[in-house]
Each structure stands twice: as C-alpha cells, then as structure tokens.
Scaffold this motif. Structure first.
Motif, PDB file in Angstrom:
ATOM      1  N   PRO A 160       0.822  -1.227   0.000  1.00 15.40           N
ATOM      2  CA  PRO A 160       0.000   0.000   0.000  1.00 15.40           C
ATOM      3  C   PRO A 160       0.852   1.270   0.000  1.00 15.40           C
ATOM      4  CG  PRO A 160       0.046  -0.903   2.206  1.00 15.40           C
ATOM      5  CD  PRO A 160       0.804  -1.877   1.335  1.00 15.40           C
ATOM      6  N   HIS A 161       2.132   1.137  -0.335  1.00 15.87           N
ATOM      7  CA  HIS A 161       3.052   2.275  -0.469  1.00 15.87           C
ATOM      8  C   HIS A 161       3.251   3.023   0.855  1.00 15.87           C
ATOM      9  CE1 HIS A 161       2.851   1.607  -4.792  1.00 15.87           C
ATOM     10  NE2 HIS A 161       1.536   1.675  -4.716  1.00 15.87           N
ATOM     11  N   VAL A 162       3.394   2.272   1.928  1.00 18.71           N
ATOM     12  CA  VAL A 162       3.757   2.869   3.210  1.00 18.71           C
ATOM     13  C   VAL A 162       5.274   2.941   3.280  1.00 18.71           C
ATOM     14  CG1 VAL A 162       3.666   2.628   5.713  1.00 18.71           C
ATOM     15  CG2 VAL A 162       1.693   1.973   4.325  1.00 18.71           C
ATOM     16  N   GLU A 163       5.798   4.137   3.417  1.00 14.18           N
ATOM     17  CA  GLU A 163       7.245   4.323   3.431  1.00 14.18           C
ATOM     18  C   GLU A 163       7.801   4.064   4.833  1.00 14.18           C
ATOM     19  OE1 GLU A 163       8.276   8.129   1.941  1.00 14.18           O
ATOM     20  OE2 GLU A 163       7.380   7.803  -0.044  1.00 14.18           O
ATOM     21  N   VAL A 164       8.710   3.123   4.922  1.00 10.97           N
ATOM     22  CA  VAL A 164       9.382   2.806   6.179  1.00 10.97           C
ATOM     23  C   VAL A 164      10.884   2.848   5.938  1.00 10.97           C
ATOM     24  CG1 VAL A 164       7.491   1.411   7.088  1.00 10.97           C
ATOM     25  CG2 VAL A 164       9.260   0.330   5.712  1.00 10.97           C
ATOM     26  N   ASP A 165      11.633   3.036   7.011  1.00 13.84           N
ATOM     27  CA  ASP A 165      13.087   3.099   6.898  1.00 13.84           C
ATOM     28  C   ASP A 165      13.646   1.757   6.440  1.00 13.84           C
ATOM     29  OD1 ASP A 165      12.904   5.676   7.775  1.00 13.84           O
ATOM     30  OD2 ASP A 165      13.420   5.207   9.861  1.00 13.84           O
ATOM     31  N   ASP A 166      14.741   1.821   5.681  1.00 13.34           N
ATOM     32  CA  ASP A 166      15.381   0.589   5.203  1.00 13.34           C
ATOM     33  C   ASP A 166      15.949  -0.221   6.362  1.00 13.34           C
ATOM     34  OD1 ASP A 166      14.787   1.206   2.583  1.00 13.34           O
ATOM     35  OD2 ASP A 166      16.655   2.309   2.272  1.00 13.34           O
ATOM     36  N   LEU A 167      16.549   0.456   7.338  1.00 11.97           N
ATOM     37  CA  LEU A 167      17.133  -0.227   8.487  1.00 11.97           C
ATOM     38  C   LEU A 167      16.082  -0.361   9.589  1.00 11.97           C
ATOM     39  CD1 LEU A 167      19.652  -1.449   9.804  1.00 11.97           C
ATOM     40  CD2 LEU A 167      20.200   0.824  10.680  1.00 11.97           C
ATOM     41  N   MET A 168      15.779  -1.584   9.965  1.00 12.91           N
ATOM     42  CA  MET A 168      14.751  -1.841  10.965  1.00 12.91           C
ATOM     43  C   MET A 168      15.409  -2.203  12.292  1.00 12.91           C
ATOM     44  SD  MET A 168      12.065  -4.052   8.658  1.00 12.91           S
ATOM     45  CE  MET A 168      13.353  -5.165   8.096  1.00 12.91           C
ATOM     46  N   PRO A 169      15.237  -1.388  13.336  1.00  8.80           N
ATOM     47  CA  PRO A 169      15.839  -1.695  14.633  1.00  8.80           C
ATOM     48  C   PRO A 169      15.035  -2.755  15.389  1.00  8.80           C
ATOM     49  CG  PRO A 169      14.633   0.358  14.777  1.00  8.80           C
ATOM     50  CD  PRO A 169      14.551  -0.088  13.342  1.00  8.80           C
ATOM     51  N   ILE A 170      15.740  -3.696  15.997  1.00  8.82           N
ATOM     52  CA  ILE A 170      15.129  -4.715  16.840  1.00  8.82           C
ATOM     53  C   ILE A 170      15.729  -4.559  18.231  1.00  8.82           C
ATOM     54  CG2 ILE A 170      14.796  -7.185  17.244  1.00  8.82           C
ATOM     55  CD1 ILE A 170      15.039  -7.643  14.268  1.00  8.82           C
ATOM     56  N   TYR A 171      14.916  -4.148  19.189  1.00  7.79           N
ATOM     57  CA  TYR A 171      15.388  -3.906  20.546  1.00  7.79           C
ATOM     58  C   TYR A 171      15.262  -5.185  21.366  1.00  7.79           C
ATOM     59  CZ  TYR A 171      15.414   1.060  19.490  1.00  7.79           C
ATOM     60  OH  TYR A 171      15.679   2.289  18.932  1.00  7.79           O
ATOM     61  N   CYS A 172      16.370  -5.582  21.965  1.00  7.14           N
ATOM     62  CA  CYS A 172      16.398  -6.801  22.754  1.00  7.14           C
ATOM     63  C   CYS A 172      17.180  -6.542  24.037  1.00  7.14           C
ATOM     64  CB  CYS A 172      17.010  -7.955  21.965  1.00  7.14           C
ATOM     65  SG  CYS A 172      18.498  -7.520  21.049  1.00  7.14           S
ATOM     66  N   HIS A 173      16.806  -7.261  25.064  1.00  6.65           N
ATOM     67  CA  HIS A 173      17.417  -7.048  26.375  1.00  6.65           C
ATOM     68  C   HIS A 173      18.723  -7.797  26.543  1.00  6.65           C
ATOM     69  CE1 HIS A 173      18.138  -6.985  30.643  1.00  6.65           C
ATOM     70  NE2 HIS A 173      17.861  -8.262  30.751  1.00  6.65           N
ATOM     71  N   ASN A 174      18.794  -9.018  26.007  1.00  9.35           N
ATOM     72  CA  ASN A 174      19.960  -9.855  26.234  1.00  9.35           C
ATOM     73  C   ASN A 174      21.024  -9.592  25.175  1.00  9.35           C
ATOM     74  OD1 ASN A 174      21.763 -12.200  26.424  1.00  9.35           O
ATOM     75  ND2 ASN A 174      20.228 -12.978  27.840  1.00  9.35           N
ATOM     76  N   LEU A 175      22.212  -9.254  25.610  1.00  8.22           N
ATOM     77  CA  LEU A 175      23.289  -8.913  24.684  1.00  8.22           C
ATOM     78  C   LEU A 175      23.854 -10.126  23.959  1.00  8.22           C
ATOM     79  CD1 LEU A 175      25.314  -6.165  26.574  1.00  8.22           C
ATOM     80  CD2 LEU A 175      23.959  -5.908  24.522  1.00  8.22           C
ATOM     81  N   ASN A 176      23.423 -11.341  24.322  1.00  9.59           N
ATOM     82  CA  ASN A 176      23.904 -12.516  23.608  1.00  9.59           C
ATOM     83  C   ASN A 176      23.516 -12.481  22.140  1.00  9.59           C
ATOM     84  OD1 ASN A 176      25.168 -13.727  25.772  1.00  9.59           O
ATOM     85  ND2 ASN A 176      23.357 -14.839  26.425  1.00  9.59           N
TER      86      ASN A 176
END
Length: 230
Positions: free
Chosen positions: A124-140
């Motif tokens: 539907p032509h929704v413009e989103v950023d190319d880089l998608m951030p994924i927030y996670c708590h565990n640094l592993n």
C-alpha cells in the motif's frame, strides 16, 4: 481477548493452561484478570496522525521457564508510528541448550517476521526506513554481528545464522535496551502495576474515552474563546 488486549496477553495465556481442572488460586487469578478488563473497557490502541511511520520491534525471551518441559517462551511487539500494530507470545518448539541459543533463535524468528511485515507495508506504499531496529534485552544476540564466538554458537543450527546475514546487509539492527524500557517484558513476565502501566502506554494503549473528551474540550474552547473584560 489476547487479539485486542496486548496488556492481557501474558496472564491470559498463562491461566488458560489450567482450564480443565483449575484450583482456587487459579480461579482467583482469573477473577483479577476479569476485574482488570472491566476497569479498562475504554482503553485501546491510539494511532495518532503526523507521527513518523517507523517500524520498531521489541522482543524478549524467557529461557527454560516452563518447569514441565523446560521450553522457552518469547514475545514480541511491532509498532508503527504511535502504537503497536502486532504482537505475539509463544513457546519455542524445541528446548534451547543455553540462554544464548534461545535468544539467537528468537532473533531469527523476529528477523523473518520483520522482513515480511516490511514487504507487506510496501504494497500500500507505506514508506518505512530501510534499516529496521530490533530492541532486545539480552546482549547474547549481539553474536549475530560477530560469529567469531564459535564456542557459543557451534551447537546452534546453521539456519539460525540467517539473522547474521541480515545484520551484515543492513536490513535489521539488533539494539540493546535497558530493563526499565524493555516493553516486551509485558509478554513474558509478571509486572508490578506501575511497570504494567508504563509498558502499556509504550505499546500505545490509551484511555480513548478520556482522549476523546479532551479533544472535544479543546475544540469547544477554540470555537468559543473566553472574553475577559478588564
């Protein structure tokens, strides 16, 4: 109920496991859930206009929490603009040998879901950023950026390294988030009331009745300004 009530996803899923032969304590928990639902009837997801349409992902895994089969439970939420558009909580199908494997498996599933959702929004032509951030708590999960930690990953199935390819190609980025701001905890843990309210607001849940009344009051005030005579 869990389809439209993001803040009730975890307790409803937990208590539904004891539907066949519930004990008194479990029935009391059910009554508390119903009281909470009754008190938040006018709460819902509020999508505001004029907010940047950026896809943001929060994910959390609770390693080997189930005392019966030791399978891990993970939850995630995808938000677009001012509120969440999809969320999920599920049990992993296999037993993870370590917290590292549980988090890495979770990151792979979320990465696949994020790429699919981005492509879906492009129709539907929704413009989103190319880089998608994924927030996670565990640094592993940061192992995905550097696979030299062979001792930590040698027993993880090869196809889980799919997330590493997507990180290197700059499609997704795994970011660390502190406990106080990790909204995905609402899908995997019991939370105190203040923390539950905070994470519910971060998901975009608002009192829609109060919001509508405030908008009406402001609109009426603008149309009929108060004139003061000195």
């Amino acid at each position: 109920m869990t389809i439209t009530w993001a803040d009730l996803t975890y307790p409803v899923r937990l208590i539904s496991q004891f539907m066949s032969k519930p004990i008194v304590e479990q029935l009391q928990c059910t009554h508390r859930i119903l009281r909470y639902a009754s008190g938040t009837t006018y709460h819902g997801l509020l999508y505001r206009a004029g907010i940047a349409e950026q896809l943001v992902y929060y994910t959390e895994v609770d390693w080997a929490r189930n005392v019966d089969d030791h399978q891990s439970t993970f939850g995630y939420a995808f938000s677009l603009g001012s509120a969440t558009i999809t969320w999920c909580i599920k049990k992993q199908s296999t037993v993870a040998l370590s917290n590292t494997e549980a988090n890495y498996t979770r990151a792979t599933i979320i990465t696949c879901e994020a790429i699919w959702l981005k492509r879906l929004l492009q129709d539907p032509h929704v413009e989103v950023d190319d880089l998608m951030p994924i927030y996670c708590h565990n640094l592993n999960t940061q192992i995905a950026k550097n696979l030299v930690f062979h001792a930590h990953t040698k027993y993880i199935k090869v196809y889980y390294h799919f997330v590493c390819e997507r990180v290197l190609s700059s499609e997704v980025e795994l970011r660390y988030v502190q406990n106080n701001w990790h909204v995905a905890d609402i899908f995997t843990k019991e939370l105190e009331l203040n923390k539950l309210r905070q994470f519910s607001e971060m998901l975009g849940l608002q009192n829609l009745n109060a919001w509508a009344n405030e908008r009406l009051r402001r609109s009426t005030h603008q149309k009929n300004p108060v004139v003061r005579f000195g």
